[in-house]
Design a protein around this motif. Structure first.
Motif, PDB file in Angstrom:
ATOM      1  N   PHE A  46       0.826  -1.205   0.000  1.00 17.61           N
ATOM      2  CA  PHE A  46       0.000   0.000   0.000  1.00 17.61           C
ATOM      3  C   PHE A  46       0.863   1.259   0.000  1.00 17.61           C
ATOM      4  N   LYS A  47       1.887   1.267   0.852  1.00 18.78           N
ATOM      5  CA  LYS A  47       2.744   2.455   0.985  1.00 18.78           C
ATOM      6  C   LYS A  47       3.492   2.757  -0.312  1.00 18.78           C
ATOM      7  N   GLY A  48       3.919   1.733  -1.015  1.00 16.56           N
ATOM      8  CA  GLY A  48       4.737   1.935  -2.190  1.00 16.56           C
ATOM      9  C   GLY A  48       3.978   2.014  -3.490  1.00 16.56           C
ATOM     10  N   SER A  49       2.663   1.948  -3.447  1.00 19.55           N
ATOM     11  CA  SER A  49       1.896   1.878  -4.688  1.00 19.55           C
ATOM     12  C   SER A  49       1.661   3.254  -5.300  1.00 19.55           C
ATOM     13  N   ALA A  50       1.818   3.320  -6.620  1.00 23.84           N
ATOM     14  CA  ALA A  50       1.479   4.518  -7.377  1.00 23.84           C
ATOM     15  C   ALA A  50       0.314   4.234  -8.332  1.00 23.84           C
ATOM     16  N   ALA A  51      -0.412   3.163  -8.046  1.00 26.90           N
ATOM     17  CA  ALA A  51      -1.515   2.760  -8.921  1.00 26.90           C
ATOM     18  C   ALA A  51      -2.756   3.605  -8.668  1.00 26.90           C
ATOM     19  N   GLN A  52      -3.569   3.729  -9.699  1.00 28.60           N
ATOM     20  CA  GLN A  52      -4.843   4.437  -9.576  1.00 28.60           C
ATOM     21  C   GLN A  52      -5.983   3.483  -9.206  1.00 28.60           C
TER      22      GLN A  52
END
Length: 207
Positions: A60-66
């Protein structure tokens, strides 16, 4: 056929994540292992185990997904039925929602099965800040045709009990971006659908 350095060889459980697509059109698929570490159901029972929780928070912390598709073998949102579900583990369920809210994870949609019927559920969570949706689809070879009904206050529409599969259709060119949740029958005809929008599934716009 996984390479020898794949972390799934050394983990307790088979949880995994993949991120697909270019910048601003990214989808993260998170496959949870809800069996390996599961306790007995109860107020303090755990589903994922500490190592998997830590891994999930890092994802969750590292995600750049939309858009984030969280896959669970058992239903996450439905509460009333007597079968296996996250609601039988209230502390774990609350922790999952809390982590989503804490890290402002965008566009969470849950995918589940194991019910031998299909349905779509929707829940507003104060911890998350926007509506959570779940599509339950099962299965291609088995269906619960003798299903007499069961309550689900979060259900959108009605249950589908014939053979079916689930499909998510994302239109990145639409304004706003649309995600269509579909349940399709054996003839590929859409039997149930719900259309969602981004960035409406975003904590920054919903709080």
């Amino acid at each position: 056929e996984l390479p020898e350095d794949d972390p799934r060889w050394s983990r307790d459980g088979v949880y995994h994540a993949e991120t697909l697509g270019p910048a601003k059109r990214r989808v993260q698929i998170i496959l949870l292992d809800t069996r390996y570490h599961r306790d007995r159901p109860g107020p303090d029972g755990d589903i994922l185990g500490e190592e998997q929780w830590q891994w999930l928070e890092q994802e969750f912390k590292g995600s750049a997904a939309q858009l984030h598709l969280i896959v669970s073998s058992i239903q996450v949102l439905a509460q009333e039925h007597a079968r296996e579900k996250w609601h039988n583990f209230p502390r774990s369920r609350a922790k999952l929602f809390s982590l989503i809210g804490k890290h402002q994870v965008q566009g969470v949609i849950f995918i589940s099965g194991d019910r031998h019927f299909g349905e779509i559920s929707r829940m507003m969570s104060a911890q998350v800040g926007y509506p959570l949706y779940e599509i339950t689809a099962s299965g291609l070879t088995h269906s619960w045709r003798s299903f007499k009904g069961e309550p689900n206050a979060l259900r959108v529409g009605t249950v589908y009990t014939d053979l079916h599969y689930g499909l998510l259709v994302i239109d990145w060119h639409a304004s706003p971006v649309t995600i269509e949740l579909q349940l399709r029958d054996r003839h590929n005809e859409v039997q149930r659908r719900e259309i969602l929008h981004l960035p409406a599934l975003s904590p920054s716009l919903s709080r």
